[in-house]
Write an enzyme that holds these catalytic residues in place. Structure first.
Site, mmCIF file in Angstrom:
data_model
loop_
_atom_site.group_PDB
_atom_site.id
_atom_site.type_symbol
_atom_site.label_atom_id
_atom_site.label_comp_id
_atom_site.label_asym_id
_atom_site.label_seq_id
_atom_site.Cartn_x
_atom_site.Cartn_y
_atom_site.Cartn_z
ATOM 1 N N GLN A 50 43.615 4.959 30.403
ATOM 2 C CA GLN A 50 42.176 4.682 30.331
ATOM 3 C C GLN A 50 41.880 3.213 30.022
ATOM 4 O OE1 GLN A 50 41.471 8.214 27.538
ATOM 5 N NE2 GLN A 50 39.599 8.198 28.767
ATOM 6 N N CYS A 98 34.610 12.843 28.424
ATOM 7 C CA CYS A 98 35.721 11.896 28.548
ATOM 8 C C CYS A 98 35.136 10.493 28.672
ATOM 9 C CB CYS A 98 36.536 12.246 29.795
ATOM 10 S SG CYS A 98 37.923 11.136 30.091
ATOM 11 N N LEU A 99 35.727 9.534 27.980
ATOM 12 C CA LEU A 99 35.229 8.158 28.038
ATOM 13 C C LEU A 99 35.334 7.592 29.455
ATOM 14 C CD1 LEU A 99 36.695 6.735 24.699
ATOM 15 C CD2 LEU A 99 34.375 7.559 25.119
ATOM 16 N N HIS A 140 43.762 17.430 26.421
ATOM 17 C CA HIS A 140 42.887 16.551 27.197
ATOM 18 C C HIS A 140 43.549 15.178 27.361
ATOM 19 C CE1 HIS A 140 38.820 14.798 28.284
ATOM 20 N NE2 HIS A 140 39.563 13.742 28.053
ATOM 21 N N GLU A 141 44.031 14.615 26.236
ATOM 22 C CA GLU A 141 44.604 13.261 26.282
ATOM 23 C C GLU A 141 45.942 13.237 27.025
ATOM 24 O OE1 GLU A 141 42.760 10.868 25.635
ATOM 25 O OE2 GLU A 141 41.238 12.019 24.593
ATOM 26 N N HIS A 144 45.831 13.050 30.721
ATOM 27 C CA HIS A 144 45.673 11.700 31.292
ATOM 28 C C HIS A 144 47.042 11.103 31.645
ATOM 29 C CE1 HIS A 144 41.404 10.927 30.994
ATOM 30 N NE2 HIS A 144 41.353 11.258 29.721
#
Ligand code: ZN
Length: 185
Positions: A50, A98-99, A140-141, A144
């Protein structure tokens, strides 16, 4: 240093991230920058892809939730070379954001118990079984790191409903309070 957050459409978000070597350059500084970037954007987690780096480093801060979930008081951790070994438990639906997907919040089904392995900030290896909210955030992380985003878990109908917002992001439009890097910038 606060870094720009890469938004949907950036190819790095779709790459499988790689483990890093113990002598990865400026790792300490990178981790500090990731915490600062996450805090500034008021996120509970941030994965290295990210911020444009296809490496397996994740920071998580659940202290912000400790008013409701006191077990997470002072919970701020980095996970290096993080891998999910097993997902199990009960399947639970919960709203996620999510960012890298500003303005999108959708319900996602995930198992509530996982087994993970990772290195801590001292590069010591851990293997743990994690449950509850942390298991949710970790999935979630760590997704990525596999080039996945939470929208990949949605039904075709829900995906159709957010298509307009996703297309706007592909055109460089992202409305948020933090610095971002869209494909058009
Ligand atoms: Zn995310």
């Amino acid at each position: 240093m606060i870094l720009p957050i890469y938004v949907y459409g950036q190819p790095v978000l779709r790459k499988v991230a790689e483990d890093i070597a113990p002598d990865y350059p400026n790792l300490k500084e990178l981790i500090e920058n990731m915490f600062e970037t996450m805090d500034h954007a008021e996120g509970v987690g941030l994965a290295a892809p990210q911020i444009g780096l296809p490496i397996r480093v994740v920071v998580i801060n659940l202290d912000v939730l400790s008013e409701d979930l006191p077990e997470y008081k002072d919970f701020r951790k980095v996970y290096i070379n993080a891998h999910i070994l097993e997902v199990g438990g009960e399947t639970v639906s919960m709203d996620e954001g999510c960012l890298s997907l500003p303005g999108i919040h959708e319900s996602v089904k995930r198992g509530d118990k996982i087994r993970v392995k990772y290195l801590d900030e001292n590069l010591e290896e851990h293997e743990e079984v994690v449950e509850g909210y942390l298991a949710r955030v970790m999935q979630h992380e760590f997704d990525h790191l596999e080039g996945k985003m939470f929208i990949d878990h949605l039904s075709p109908l829900r995906k159709q409903m957010i298509k307009g917002k996703l297309n706007a992001m592909l055109k460089g439009k992202a409305h948020c309070t933090y610095k971002v890097k869209t494909v058009k910038k």
